[in-house]
Design a protein around this motif. Structure first.
Motif, PDB file in Angstrom:
ATOM      1  N   LEU A  66      -1.015  -7.559  -3.616  1.00 23.10           N
ATOM      2  CA  LEU A  66      -0.450  -8.133  -2.398  1.00 23.10           C
ATOM      3  C   LEU A  66      -1.557  -8.668  -1.493  1.00 23.10           C
ATOM      4  CD1 LEU A  66       1.983  -8.744  -0.619  1.00 23.10           C
ATOM      5  CD2 LEU A  66       1.808  -6.409   0.286  1.00 23.10           C
ATOM      6  N   ASP A  67      -2.631  -7.906  -1.321  1.00 24.20           N
ATOM      7  CA  ASP A  67      -3.764  -8.370  -0.508  1.00 24.20           C
ATOM      8  C   ASP A  67      -4.342  -9.663  -1.070  1.00 24.20           C
ATOM      9  OD1 ASP A  67      -3.545  -6.267   1.269  1.00 24.20           O
ATOM     10  OD2 ASP A  67      -5.147  -5.080   0.349  1.00 24.20           O
ATOM     11  N   SER A  68      -4.496  -9.703  -2.379  1.00 30.13           N
ATOM     12  CA  SER A  68      -5.033 -10.888  -3.038  1.00 30.13           C
ATOM     13  C   SER A  68      -4.109 -12.085  -2.816  1.00 30.13           C
ATOM     14  CB  SER A  68      -5.181 -10.607  -4.533  1.00 30.13           C
ATOM     15  OG  SER A  68      -5.447 -11.777  -5.242  1.00 30.13           O
ATOM     16  N   LYS A  69      -2.809 -11.871  -2.978  1.00 32.07           N
ATOM     17  CA  LYS A  69      -1.843 -12.955  -2.809  1.00 32.07           C
ATOM     18  C   LYS A  69      -1.804 -13.423  -1.349  1.00 32.07           C
ATOM     19  CE  LYS A  69       0.332 -14.419  -5.649  1.00 32.07           C
ATOM     20  NZ  LYS A  69       0.098 -15.612  -6.500  1.00 32.07           N
ATOM     21  N   SER A 112       7.280 -16.348  -1.694  1.00 31.38           N
ATOM     22  CA  SER A 112       8.293 -15.661  -2.497  1.00 31.38           C
ATOM     23  C   SER A 112       7.665 -14.556  -3.341  1.00 31.38           C
ATOM     24  CB  SER A 112       9.008 -16.673  -3.396  1.00 31.38           C
ATOM     25  OG  SER A 112       9.901 -16.034  -4.244  1.00 31.38           O
ATOM     26  N   GLU A 113       6.522 -14.831  -3.936  1.00 26.85           N
ATOM     27  CA  GLU A 113       5.820 -13.832  -4.736  1.00 26.85           C
ATOM     28  C   GLU A 113       5.390 -12.656  -3.864  1.00 26.85           C
ATOM     29  OE1 GLU A 113       2.619 -15.872  -6.700  1.00 26.85           O
ATOM     30  OE2 GLU A 113       3.992 -17.078  -7.907  1.00 26.85           O
ATOM     31  N   MET A 114       4.942 -12.945  -2.635  1.00 27.76           N
ATOM     32  CA  MET A 114       4.543 -11.869  -1.727  1.00 27.76           C
ATOM     33  C   MET A 114       5.750 -11.011  -1.353  1.00 27.76           C
ATOM     34  SD  MET A 114       1.540 -13.332   0.769  1.00 27.76           S
ATOM     35  CE  MET A 114       2.527 -14.607   1.515  1.00 27.76           C
ATOM     36  N   GLN A 115       6.890 -11.639  -1.107  1.00 28.75           N
ATOM     37  CA  GLN A 115       8.109 -10.883  -0.801  1.00 28.75           C
ATOM     38  C   GLN A 115       8.490  -9.977  -1.959  1.00 28.75           C
ATOM     39  OE1 GLN A 115       8.455 -10.836   2.577  1.00 28.75           O
ATOM     40  NE2 GLN A 115      10.593 -10.573   2.025  1.00 28.75           N
ATOM     41  N   SER A 116       8.384 -10.488  -3.163  1.00 28.82           N
ATOM     42  CA  SER A 116       8.700  -9.695  -4.354  1.00 28.82           C
ATOM     43  C   SER A 116       7.753  -8.496  -4.471  1.00 28.82           C
ATOM     44  CB  SER A 116       8.595 -10.573  -5.601  1.00 28.82           C
ATOM     45  OG  SER A 116       8.771  -9.819  -6.760  1.00 28.82           O
ATOM     46  N   LEU A 117       6.471  -8.725  -4.220  1.00 32.47           N
ATOM     47  CA  LEU A 117       5.493  -7.637  -4.270  1.00 32.47           C
ATOM     48  C   LEU A 117       5.787  -6.585  -3.205  1.00 32.47           C
ATOM     49  CD1 LEU A 117       2.129  -9.526  -4.935  1.00 32.47           C
ATOM     50  CD2 LEU A 117       3.260  -7.905  -6.451  1.00 32.47           C
ATOM     51  N   ILE A 118       6.180  -7.037  -2.017  1.00 26.49           N
ATOM     52  CA  ILE A 118       6.504  -6.101  -0.937  1.00 26.49           C
ATOM     53  C   ILE A 118       7.709  -5.249  -1.317  1.00 26.49           C
ATOM     54  CG2 ILE A 118       7.395  -5.970   1.436  1.00 26.49           C
ATOM     55  CD1 ILE A 118       5.549  -8.404   2.050  1.00 26.49           C
ATOM     56  N   GLN A 119       8.711  -5.868  -1.918  1.00 26.72           N
ATOM     57  CA  GLN A 119       9.896  -5.120  -2.343  1.00 26.72           C
ATOM     58  C   GLN A 119       9.536  -4.085  -3.409  1.00 26.72           C
ATOM     59  OE1 GLN A 119      12.563  -8.239  -3.521  1.00 26.72           O
ATOM     60  NE2 GLN A 119      13.380  -8.529  -1.456  1.00 26.72           N
ATOM     61  N   ASP A 161       1.044   6.728  -7.822  1.00 23.50           N
ATOM     62  CA  ASP A 161      -0.068   6.486  -6.889  1.00 23.50           C
ATOM     63  C   ASP A 161      -0.905   5.294  -7.361  1.00 23.50           C
ATOM     64  OD1 ASP A 161       0.571   8.560  -5.147  1.00 23.50           O
ATOM     65  OD2 ASP A 161      -0.807   9.992  -6.095  1.00 23.50           O
ATOM     66  N   ALA A 162      -1.225   5.294  -8.654  1.00 26.61           N
ATOM     67  CA  ALA A 162      -2.031   4.209  -9.225  1.00 26.61           C
ATOM     68  C   ALA A 162      -1.274   2.884  -9.161  1.00 26.61           C
ATOM     69  CB  ALA A 162      -2.409   4.541 -10.663  1.00 26.61           C
ATOM     70  N   LEU A 163       0.012   2.923  -9.453  1.00 28.71           N
ATOM     71  CA  LEU A 163       0.824   1.710  -9.414  1.00 28.71           C
ATOM     72  C   LEU A 163       0.910   1.152  -7.999  1.00 28.71           C
ATOM     73  CD1 LEU A 163       2.681  -0.277 -10.898  1.00 28.71           C
ATOM     74  CD2 LEU A 163       4.564   1.310 -10.465  1.00 28.71           C
ATOM     75  N   VAL A 164       1.126   2.015  -7.022  1.00 30.81           N
ATOM     76  CA  VAL A 164       1.200   1.588  -5.624  1.00 30.81           C
ATOM     77  C   VAL A 164      -0.135   0.972  -5.199  1.00 30.81           C
ATOM     78  CG1 VAL A 164       1.319   2.464  -3.252  1.00 30.81           C
ATOM     79  CG2 VAL A 164       3.066   3.123  -4.909  1.00 30.81           C
ATOM     80  N   GLN A 165      -1.227   1.594  -5.574  1.00 30.54           N
ATOM     81  CA  GLN A 165      -2.549   1.059  -5.233  1.00 30.54           C
ATOM     82  C   GLN A 165      -2.758  -0.321  -5.853  1.00 30.54           C
ATOM     83  OE1 GLN A 165      -4.613   2.311  -3.017  1.00 30.54           O
ATOM     84  NE2 GLN A 165      -5.961   0.568  -3.309  1.00 30.54           N
ATOM     85  N   ASN A 166      -2.349  -0.479  -7.107  1.00 23.05           N
ATOM     86  CA  ASN A 166      -2.473  -1.754  -7.800  1.00 23.05           C
ATOM     87  C   ASN A 166      -1.625  -2.829  -7.111  1.00 23.05           C
ATOM     88  OD1 ASN A 166      -2.987  -3.744  -9.660  1.00 23.05           O
ATOM     89  ND2 ASN A 166      -1.846  -2.796 -11.314  1.00 23.05           N
ATOM     90  N   LEU A 167      -0.390  -2.467  -6.730  1.00 23.80           N
ATOM     91  CA  LEU A 167       0.474  -3.426  -6.040  1.00 23.80           C
ATOM     92  C   LEU A 167      -0.108  -3.828  -4.688  1.00 23.80           C
ATOM     93  CD1 LEU A 167       4.038  -2.056  -6.856  1.00 23.80           C
ATOM     94  CD2 LEU A 167       3.080  -4.251  -7.560  1.00 23.80           C
ATOM     95  N   LYS A 168      -0.705  -2.869  -3.976  1.00 28.63           N
ATOM     96  CA  LYS A 168      -1.329  -3.186  -2.690  1.00 28.63           C
ATOM     97  C   LYS A 168      -2.477  -4.170  -2.872  1.00 28.63           C
ATOM     98  CE  LYS A 168      -0.189   0.945  -0.039  1.00 28.63           C
ATOM     99  NZ  LYS A 168      -0.700   2.157   0.628  1.00 28.63           N
ATOM    100  N   GLU A 169      -3.280  -3.961  -3.907  1.00 30.78           N
ATOM    101  CA  GLU A 169      -4.393  -4.872  -4.184  1.00 30.78           C
ATOM    102  C   GLU A 169      -3.877  -6.269  -4.536  1.00 30.78           C
ATOM    103  OE1 GLU A 169      -6.622  -2.895  -7.240  1.00 30.78           O
ATOM    104  OE2 GLU A 169      -7.310  -1.323  -5.870  1.00 30.78           O
TER     105      GLU A 169
END
Length: 125
Positions: free
Chosen positions: A97-100, A24-31, A87-95
């Motif tokens: 998501l990868d961690s999760k 669920s957390e991963m889905q939220s991060l993807i959204q 850009d910074a926010l997207v990069q942070n979210l990607k990191e």
């Protein structure tokens, strides 16, 4: 005080609930990631459109639901700054998501969790 995870082994239901929560957390991060990537792309498009224009030309900007008249000279730096922040926010979210995803994969492997698709594929063989 020790955490419940170290006091006693987890039940099957607790293991599955934790895995579902991770999913669920991963889905939220993807959204969130999708939303902010779209917003970043919109800012980039506006930036590309404004750059070749005369700096003294009128430009309108939506601020808190109100359309405000400015010049290209005033609007362009703000758009660039917002895109840079996105850009910074997207990069942070990607990191994140990868961690999760790694955490969920490790949890899945540790407790040998199988999804319905995996069970169906194994049964077809």
């Amino acid at each position: 005080m020790a955490s419940p995870a170290t006091d006693a082994p987890l039940s099957q239901q607790e293991i599955l609930n934790t895995y579902r929560q991770m999913q669920s957390e991963m889905q939220s991060l993807i959204q969130q990631l999708t939303k902010f990537e779209m917003e970043r792309n919109e800012h980039a498009l506006v930036e590309e459109t404004l750059e070749p224009l005369d700096p003294d030309r009128r430009a309108f900007r939506l601020v808190g639901g109100v359309l405000v008249e400015r010049t290209v000279r005033e609007v362009l730096p703000t758009v660039k700054e917002h895109r840079t922040n996105l850009d910074a926010l997207v990069q942070n979210l990607k990191e994140n998501l990868d961690s999760k995803q790694k955490e969920a994969a490790a949890w899945k492997a540790k407790y040998n969790i199988k999804t319905q698709e995996e069970v169906d594929a194994a049964n077809r063989k």
